[in-house]
Scaffold this motif. Structure first.
Motif, PDB file in Angstrom:
ATOM      1  N   ARG A   1      -3.802   5.137  -0.545  1.00  0.00           N
ATOM      2  CA  ARG A   1      -4.408   4.911  -1.777  1.00  0.00           C
ATOM      3  C   ARG A   1      -5.071   3.470  -1.651  1.00  0.00           C
TER       4      ARG A   1
ATOM      5  N   PRO B   1      -6.079   0.079  -3.484  1.00  0.00           N
ATOM      6  CA  PRO B   1      -5.649  -0.503  -4.402  1.00  0.00           C
ATOM      7  C   PRO B   1      -6.598  -0.914  -5.580  1.00  0.00           C
ATOM      8  N   ASP B   2      -6.147  -1.262  -6.748  1.00  0.00           N
ATOM      9  CA  ASP B   2      -7.135  -1.410  -7.836  1.00  0.00           C
ATOM     10  C   ASP B   2      -7.761  -2.551  -7.639  1.00  0.00           C
TER      11      ASP B   2
ATOM     12  N   LEU C   1       0.836  -1.048  -0.178  1.00  0.00           N
ATOM     13  CA  LEU C   1       0.025   0.074   0.041  1.00  0.00           C
ATOM     14  C   LEU C   1       0.954   1.279   0.061  1.00  0.00           C
TER      15      LEU C   1
END
Length: 372
Positions: free
Chosen positions: A304, A306-307, A287
């Motif tokens: 962020r 994650p996709d 991450l």
């Protein structure tokens, strides 16, 4: 009717409130007194003295607390320094910079916005160019942008504003007590914060300070509730203004005592140390943070998403399975970041370790669901 009070303590690792220390909770259990009781007035004097020291405000400043949350502090600063026709340059690096711009507009300012990409800090040269292009009476900016996890270089920005004759209004809601902040040395004219973040008290009061320069240049205030003269009359001349909560004042005074016992520099160092510990655990799990190195808050970490990961399901798992609260993204960052607060009593190695294990569990649950 069912009892709706929580049975178990929430682990508050979101953008605020942070966890409240047992000492502050015990202080709130003291008997209620009147807003003009001699004990209350002595407490108000103690709070003013402590806030003056912790803001590092120059002699002749007026430091106090407004009844309300951080937005009440924002409105107090704006309401007493902005009038019809005031030229205000507002640095907008996220949701709360935008709110500051809206507040200035409501009080009649002619607002120019210095827009900065969400997730980035303001470049001092950009402010310099903006002020060279269009003079301002007031420059307003957020020190710690809670929506993006960005730390703005307020010392440099305030210096540029002062060189060009502008007053500075600084939002320190997510930095006061957690990041270096020096109202006197940095030349800040008005600064406001809140009680429920780095100070570790419940929400309901907003610390505010006005420098001598700001006091000289204050305007006729449209608001009765946030009128600096009327508030000064209550805090220093013992005139009735409103029924301030003695319970919240107990909490704030005890929280400020805890800050001073720890030491301001030591407290800043603790927040920095725990930020880096969290960053290490996040990196180990693949991450990352939204702001680049050098522009990151220690107190609010924009992680962020994650996709392929459902941000809301992760937050729900953390809350349902572990009693941990983290925050969602706002505005254009909705669904793209988690906001993890390490503020006050919530900034501790124990809680970072707990969050790391809980995040592993939440992300594993997502992977298992995807493969089912």
């Amino acid at each position: 009717m069912a009892n709706l009070l929580p049975d178990n303590e929430r682990i508050l690792l979101g953008p605020g409130p942070s966890m409240t220390s047992p000492r502050v909770m015990r202080a709130m259990a003291a008997p209620t007194v009147s807003h003009l009781d001699p004990l209350m007035l002595a407490l108000l004097d103690d709070v003013r003295a402590r806030l003056t020291r912790l803001f590092r405000a120059p002699d002749g400043s007026f430091a106090f607390a407004v009844s309300g949350t951080g937005t009440a502090g924002m409105e107090t600063a704006v309401a007493n320094l902005v009038k019809d026709g005031t030229r205000a340059l507002v640095v907008v690096t996220g949701y709360f910079g935008d709110r500051l711009a809206q507040m200035c507009e409501r009080y009649g300012a002619v607002v120019k916005r210095l827009e900065v990409e969400w997730g980035r800090a303001c470049d001092p040269d950009a402010l310099r160019r903006a002020l060279d292009a269009s003079a301002a009476d007031v420059v307003a900016l957020v020190h710690a942008e809670t929506s993006t996890g960005v730390l703005n270089p307020v010392r440099e920005l305030a210096s540029i504003a002062r060189e060009r004759g502008a007053l500075t209004i600084v939002d320190a809601v997510t930095s006061f007590g957690g990041h270096p902040l020096d109202v006197g040395a940095w030349g800040i004219d008005a600064c406001y914060s809140c009680t429920q973040k780095c100070l570790g008290a419940p929400s309901g009061l907003a610390p505010v300070v006005f420098s001598p320069r700001a006091l000289e240049k204050r305007v006729k205030c449209r608001s009765f509730y946030f009128d600096l003269q009327l508030l000064d009359d209550y805090w220093t001349r013992r005139k009735y203004h409103h029924t301030m909560s003695s319970t919240l004042v107990y909490a704030l005074d005890e929280a400020l005592a805890l800050v001073e016992e720890e030491g301001l520099e030591a407290r800043w160092a603790r927040h920095e140390r725990n930020h880096h510990a969290l960053l290490e655990t996040l990196t180990e799990r693949g991450l990352s943070l939204l702001p680049p190195k050098g522009e990151r808050l220690w107190t609010l970490n924009a992680v962020r998403v994650p996709d392929g990961v459902d941000d809301a399901l992760v937050r729900k798992h953390l809350l349902d399975e572990f009693g941990i609260e983290i925050g969602a993204g706002l505005g254009p960052l909705a669904g793209k970041i988690w906001r993890v607060g390490l503020m006050g009593a919530s900034s501790s190695p124990r809680l970072i370790a707990l969050l790391a294990g809980a995040m592993e569990s939440a992300l594993a649950a997502q992977r298992n669901r995807a493969h089912a």
